[in-house]
Design an enzyme around this catalytic site. Structure first.
Site, PDB file in Angstrom:
ATOM      1  N   LYS A   7      35.698  35.430  55.597  1.00 17.16           N
ATOM      2  CA  LYS A   7      34.412  35.466  56.294  1.00 17.16           C
ATOM      3  C   LYS A   7      33.935  36.906  56.348  1.00 17.16           C
ATOM      4  CE  LYS A   7      35.751  37.113  60.561  1.00 17.16           C
ATOM      5  NZ  LYS A   7      35.211  38.304  61.237  1.00 17.16           N
ATOM      6  N   ASP A  35      37.680  32.574  65.767  1.00 16.79           N
ATOM      7  CA  ASP A  35      37.125  32.532  64.413  1.00 16.79           C
ATOM      8  C   ASP A  35      37.504  31.273  63.641  1.00 16.79           C
ATOM      9  OD1 ASP A  35      35.882  34.941  64.752  1.00 16.79           O
ATOM     10  OD2 ASP A  35      37.295  36.106  63.560  1.00 16.79           O
TER      11      ASP A  35
END
Length: 284
Positions: free
Chosen positions: A13, A140
Site C-alpha cells: 500500500k 491497515d
C-alpha cells in the site's frame, strides 16, 4: 503447490497523502489518507495441513519472525477461533516488500492470509465480518483486504472508495533503514491538519498531483528527524527527470514518486544511488 492449495498476492500500500487530523482519548491518532496499491507484492502460498506453520523467504526473510507473533499466523489463529475451523494450513511467504517501510507489508500479508484461508476452508464469511476480524489485527489490515484505492479515516479502519486514479509511472525507494510507526507518531510536532474533503475527482495526473500537493504527509518531518536519510531520498526523487510529485509513504522510510509513464519512472530510477532499494511500476 499441493492440490487444494491457494496462492495470494499481498500488494504494497502507498499512502499518497497522510494527514493527522486529531487524536482519540486513548492516544490513537486520527488520520485522513488516500491509499493506493502498487503492482509490487509479496506472494503467500497456503497448503492444507494438520496444524499451522510458516516459512518465510525473500527480501529480509532472515530478520522476520516466523513464530506466533507473525501477522500471518495471528490472522490464521484469529480466523480459526472465530469460525470454529479445526483444519490447519502451511504457509510459504515470499517477501518482496521491505519491512518497517511504510508500505504495509505485514498488514498485506495478514489480509492475504484471511482471503486465502476463507477459500481454503470454504468459510463464506460476509465481507463485514471479515473486515471486523481484519481490524483486530491492525488498522491497515482492512484496507489491504480489498487492495483497491480508498480514502481511509479514523485510525485507518474507516474506508470509502477513492476516485479512480490516473495512469502513471511509480518509483518506490527505501534507503535501507527501518522506522517504527509508534516512534514516528511520538516525534510528530505541531497542530493537527484540518479535514480536507475532496471537492471534485481528479481527471488526470495533474489533478491528482494538485490534490496531493495541498495535503502531503504530516509524518515526514518526524521521520526525517529520526532518520535523516529519508530527507536525502526525497531530495533525490524531487530532482529526477520528469518527476510530477514525490513524498513519503505512511510513516516511512519508503518514499514514492509519480511520473507520466512507467518508462519515465524507469529512467528516473536509474539516476538514484545504487545502494537504495527501489521498485519501478505503477499504481493499481
Amino acid at each position: 503447490m499441493e492440490p487444494g492449495g491457494e496462492v495470494e498476492t499481498a500488494r504494497a500500500k502507498v499512502n499518497l497523502w497522510l494527514n493527522v487530523v486529531g487524536r482519540r482519548d486513548d492516544g490513537y491518532h486520527l488520520l485522513h489518507s488516500l491509499v493506493a496499491f502498487a503492482d509490487l507484492g509479496d506472494t503467500l502460498r497456503i497448503a492444507p495441513a494438520d496444524g499451522l506453520s510458516l516459512v518465510v523467504e525473500g527480501l529480509g526473510a532472515a530478520d522476520l519472525p516466523t513464530g506466533d507473533d507473525n501477522l500471518v499466523l495471528r490472522a490464521a489463529r484469529l480466523l480459526a477461533g472465530e469460525s470454529g475451523e479445526k483444519a490447519g494450513a502451511a504457509f510459504r511467504l515470499v517477501k518482496r516488500i521491505p519491512a518497517a517501510a511504510g508500505l504495509g507489508g505485514g498488514s498485506a500479508d495478514a489480509a492475504a492470509a484471511l482471503r486465502g484461508l476463507c477459500r481454503l476452508w470454504r468459510l463464506g464469511l460476509p465481507s463485514a465480518t471479515l473486515s471486523a476480524l481484519a481490524a483486530r489485527l491492525g488498522a491497515d489490515v482492512p484496507m489491504c483486504l480489498g487492495q483497491r484505492a480508498c480514502l481511509a479515516s479514523g485510525v485507518g479502519e474507516k474506508l470509502e472508495p477513492a476516485p479512480s486514479l490516473p495512469s502513471c509511472g511509480l518509483v518506490l525507494v527505501n534507503p535501507g533503514v527501518a522506522l517504527s510507526t509508534p516512534q514516528v507518531f511520538a516525534a510528530r510536532r505541531g497542530d493537527f491538519s484540518p479535514p480536507r474533503p475532496i471537492d471534485r475527482p481528479w481527471s488526470d495526473l495533474a489533478g491528482l498531483v494538485a490534490a496531493l500537493a495541498v495535503r502531503g504527509n504530516d509524518l515526514t518531518e518526524a521521520a526525517v528527524a529520526i532518520q535523516p536519510v529519508v530527507g536525502e531520498v526525497l531530495v533525490a526523487l524531487r530532482g529526477t527527470r520528469g518527476v510530477r510529485y514525490a513524498a513519503m509513504s505512511g510513516s516511512g522510510a519508503t518514499c514514492f514518486a509519480l511520473y507520466d509513464t512507467v518508462a519515465a519512472a524507469e529512467r528516473a530510477a536509474n539516476d538514484l544511488p545504487a545502494p537504495w532499494w527501489r521498485h519501478v511500476g505503477h499504481l493499481r
